[in-house]
Write a protein that holds these residues in place. Structure first.
Motif, PDB file in Angstrom:
ATOM      1  N   TRP A 152     -11.132   3.880  35.367  1.00 17.96           N
ATOM      2  CA  TRP A 152     -12.583   3.079  35.517  1.00 17.96           C
ATOM      3  C   TRP A 152     -12.412   1.882  34.590  1.00 17.96           C
ATOM      4  O   TRP A 152     -12.737   0.736  35.267  1.00 17.96           O
ATOM      5  N   ILE A 153     -11.928   1.780  33.404  1.00 18.19           N
ATOM      6  CA  ILE A 153     -11.549   0.438  32.733  1.00 18.19           C
ATOM      7  C   ILE A 153     -10.679  -0.509  33.240  1.00 18.19           C
ATOM      8  O   ILE A 153     -10.990  -1.556  33.482  1.00 18.19           O
ATOM      9  N   LEU A 154      -9.416  -0.052  33.634  1.00 14.20           N
ATOM     10  CA  LEU A 154      -8.382  -0.713  34.287  1.00 14.20           C
ATOM     11  C   LEU A 154      -8.998  -0.881  35.780  1.00 14.20           C
ATOM     12  O   LEU A 154      -8.589  -2.437  36.123  1.00 14.20           O
ATOM     13  N   ASP A 155      -9.804  -0.393  36.424  1.00  9.90           N
ATOM     14  CA  ASP A 155      -9.918  -0.715  37.510  1.00  9.90           C
ATOM     15  C   ASP A 155     -11.085  -1.785  37.654  1.00  9.90           C
ATOM     16  O   ASP A 155     -11.067  -2.942  38.452  1.00  9.90           O
ATOM     17  N   ALA A 156     -11.842  -1.926  36.491  1.00  7.16           N
ATOM     18  CA  ALA A 156     -12.664  -3.334  36.490  1.00  7.16           C
ATOM     19  C   ALA A 156     -12.290  -4.427  35.694  1.00  7.16           C
ATOM     20  O   ALA A 156     -12.715  -5.445  35.776  1.00  7.16           O
ATOM     21  N   THR A 157     -10.978  -4.342  35.198  1.00 16.45           N
ATOM     22  CA  THR A 157     -10.550  -5.476  34.266  1.00 16.45           C
ATOM     23  C   THR A 157      -9.077  -5.822  34.989  1.00 16.45           C
ATOM     24  O   THR A 157      -9.284  -6.834  35.938  1.00 16.45           O
ATOM     25  N   ILE A 158      -7.995  -5.179  34.657  1.00 16.36           N
ATOM     26  CA  ILE A 158      -6.728  -5.618  35.206  1.00 16.36           C
ATOM     27  C   ILE A 158      -6.559  -5.607  36.594  1.00 16.36           C
ATOM     28  O   ILE A 158      -6.167  -6.576  37.298  1.00 16.36           O
ATOM     29  N   PHE A 159      -7.062  -4.441  37.351  1.00 16.81           N
ATOM     30  CA  PHE A 159      -6.661  -4.065  38.858  1.00 16.81           C
ATOM     31  C   PHE A 159      -7.769  -5.085  39.622  1.00 16.81           C
ATOM     32  O   PHE A 159      -7.112  -5.657  40.604  1.00 16.81           O
ATOM     33  N   GLN A 160      -8.807  -5.418  38.810  1.00 16.20           N
ATOM     34  CA  GLN A 160      -9.619  -6.390  39.776  1.00 16.20           C
ATOM     35  C   GLN A 160      -9.164  -7.825  39.525  1.00 16.20           C
ATOM     36  O   GLN A 160      -9.203  -8.567  40.790  1.00 16.20           O
ATOM     37  N   ALA A 161      -8.906  -7.949  38.438  1.00 17.33           N
ATOM     38  CA  ALA A 161      -8.130  -9.576  38.029  1.00 17.33           C
ATOM     39  C   ALA A 161      -6.985  -9.936  38.850  1.00 17.33           C
ATOM     40  O   ALA A 161      -6.725 -10.950  39.525  1.00 17.33           O
ATOM     41  N   VAL A 162      -6.083  -8.762  39.079  1.00 19.42           N
ATOM     42  CA  VAL A 162      -4.858  -9.060  39.819  1.00 19.42           C
ATOM     43  C   VAL A 162      -5.272  -8.835  41.367  1.00 19.42           C
ATOM     44  O   VAL A 162      -4.727  -9.879  42.031  1.00 19.42           O
ATOM     45  N   GLY A 163      -5.939  -7.997  41.543  1.00 22.54           N
ATOM     46  CA  GLY A 163      -5.955  -7.756  43.143  1.00 22.54           C
ATOM     47  C   GLY A 163      -7.039  -8.604  43.989  1.00 22.54           C
ATOM     48  O   GLY A 163      -6.772  -9.065  45.084  1.00 22.54           O
ATOM     49  N   ALA A 164      -7.931  -9.141  43.354  1.00 20.98           N
ATOM     50  CA  ALA A 164      -9.007 -10.184  44.284  1.00 20.98           C
ATOM     51  C   ALA A 164      -8.368 -11.097  44.565  1.00 20.98           C
ATOM     52  O   ALA A 164      -8.601 -11.592  45.667  1.00 20.98           O
ATOM     53  N   PRO A 165      -7.673 -11.989  43.790  1.00 20.15           N
ATOM     54  CA  PRO A 165      -6.985 -13.200  44.346  1.00 20.15           C
ATOM     55  C   PRO A 165      -5.869 -13.121  45.331  1.00 20.15           C
ATOM     56  O   PRO A 165      -5.730 -13.796  46.309  1.00 20.15           O
ATOM     57  N   LEU A 166      -5.162 -11.620  45.345  1.00 17.56           N
ATOM     58  CA  LEU A 166      -4.311 -11.566  46.294  1.00 17.56           C
ATOM     59  C   LEU A 166      -4.850 -10.946  47.548  1.00 17.56           C
ATOM     60  O   LEU A 166      -4.266 -11.221  48.719  1.00 17.56           O
ATOM     61  N   VAL A 167      -5.789 -10.195  47.551  1.00 13.71           N
ATOM     62  CA  VAL A 167      -6.224  -9.548  48.829  1.00 13.71           C
ATOM     63  C   VAL A 167      -7.559 -10.198  49.436  1.00 13.71           C
ATOM     64  O   VAL A 167      -7.581 -10.310  50.795  1.00 13.71           O
ATOM     65  N   LEU A 168      -8.612 -10.636  48.635  1.00 10.61           N
ATOM     66  CA  LEU A 168      -9.768 -11.410  49.140  1.00 10.61           C
ATOM     67  C   LEU A 168      -9.573 -12.938  49.615  1.00 10.61           C
ATOM     68  O   LEU A 168      -8.794 -13.630  49.107  1.00 10.61           O
ATOM     69  N   PRO A 169     -10.082 -13.375  50.842  1.00 11.91           N
ATOM     70  CA  PRO A 169     -10.077 -14.649  51.042  1.00 11.91           C
ATOM     71  C   PRO A 169     -10.623 -15.487  50.050  1.00 11.91           C
ATOM     72  O   PRO A 169     -11.378 -15.146  49.369  1.00 11.91           O
TER      73      PRO A 169
END
Length: 269
Positions: A33-50
């Motif tokens: 949950w902690i990683l999901d809200a921090t590192i994974f979100q920070a890395v994933g959002a710029p790569l996946v979301l328009p």
């Protein structure tokens, strides 16, 4: 040499589920949950979301689901990479990593009464805890995929095998099984992440790497070495035990006729 060790009675205790496994089962979702809200979100959002800064349109639901799947694969890659490094670190000095008969040498009864290292014991607890929490995570947390029921069945069977092999102290061969499965799952999850991020060339390279490691570890090494050992070498060890016990009895006149394998087993007792 084996590091800090536990006897069977010391680590098995009264229950088939050791308390560190329960601790891991509760700690993994919290860490996720902690990683999901921090590192994974920070890395994933710029790569996946328009790029939403240039438009007032809300992010499409399909894009949000892709981001969720990206973060799930990121978490699993982290887990499999951690388990692979952990398994190598606790076994690279052990003889059973390169010689399968050491899965069994020293085992004179069931549960096996040989020593296990503290690192191997904790690795087993971590793997057990991961699959314990994995079942409710599939039901309540992760994106519902077409193979949902197959994944549930996989987790249930895997958890049963881990608990059983722990309870009879087959943890040396279990460590080898962990390795051949976890090492190529790293590349599978990495390929999924590349696909969700739209990096098709990288996805292809990672998927080819996954296939090569899959054939090497699961199609070749698993049956040729691990399964073969499970089917044949415990019989040899049992024969050696019977022969050694016979030679300990009065009137034994041929202790020098032991095979090299039996002599190694004798030295491990």
């Amino acid at each position: 040499m084996v590091s800090t060790s536990y006897t069977l009675t010391e680590f098995l205790g009264r229950s088939s589920i050791p308390w560190p496994a329960l601790a891991f089962a509760f700690a993994v979702p919290v860490a996720r949950w902690i990683l999901d809200a921090t590192i994974f979100q920070a890395v994933g959002a710029p790569l996946v979301l328009p790029n939403t800064k240039k438009t007032d349109k809300p992010v499409a639901e399909d894009d949000l689901q892709t981001l969720k799947k990206f973060k799930e694969s990121f978490f699993k890659l982290t887990v499999y990479l951690t388990f692979t490094i952990w398994a190598i670190s606790v076994s690279y000095k052990e003889k059973f990593l390169t010689d399968t008969k050491y899965y069994w040498l020293g085992c004179t009864k069931l549960p096996c009464d040989f020593f296990v290292s503290q690192g191997l014991y904790l690795l087993y607890c971590a793997e057990m805890g991961y699959y314990m929490q994995g079942i409710p995570s599939l039901i309540f947390w992760e994106h519902r995929r077409k193979d949902f029921w197959e994944q549930i069945a996989h987790h249930v069977v895997t958890l049963f095998l881990i608990v059983y092999s722990y309870s009879v102290n087959f943890m040396k061969v279990g460590c080898a099984v962990f390795l051949v499965h976890d090492v190529n799952d790293i590349f599978m999850e990495a390929a999924k992440m590349a696909r969700y991020a739209g990096k098709q060339t990288l996805c292809t390279v990672l998927f080819v790497t996954f296939m090569l490691t899959w054939f090497a570890s699961r199609i070749y090494y698993l049956p040729a070495y691990i399964i073969r050992s499970c089917l044949t070498e415990p019989i040899t060890v049992s024969f050696c035990i019977a022969l050694l016990l016979d030679c300990l009895s009065p009137g034994c006149t041929q202790p020098d006729t032991l095979t090299p394998e039996c002599k190694e087993h004798d030295a491990s007792l």
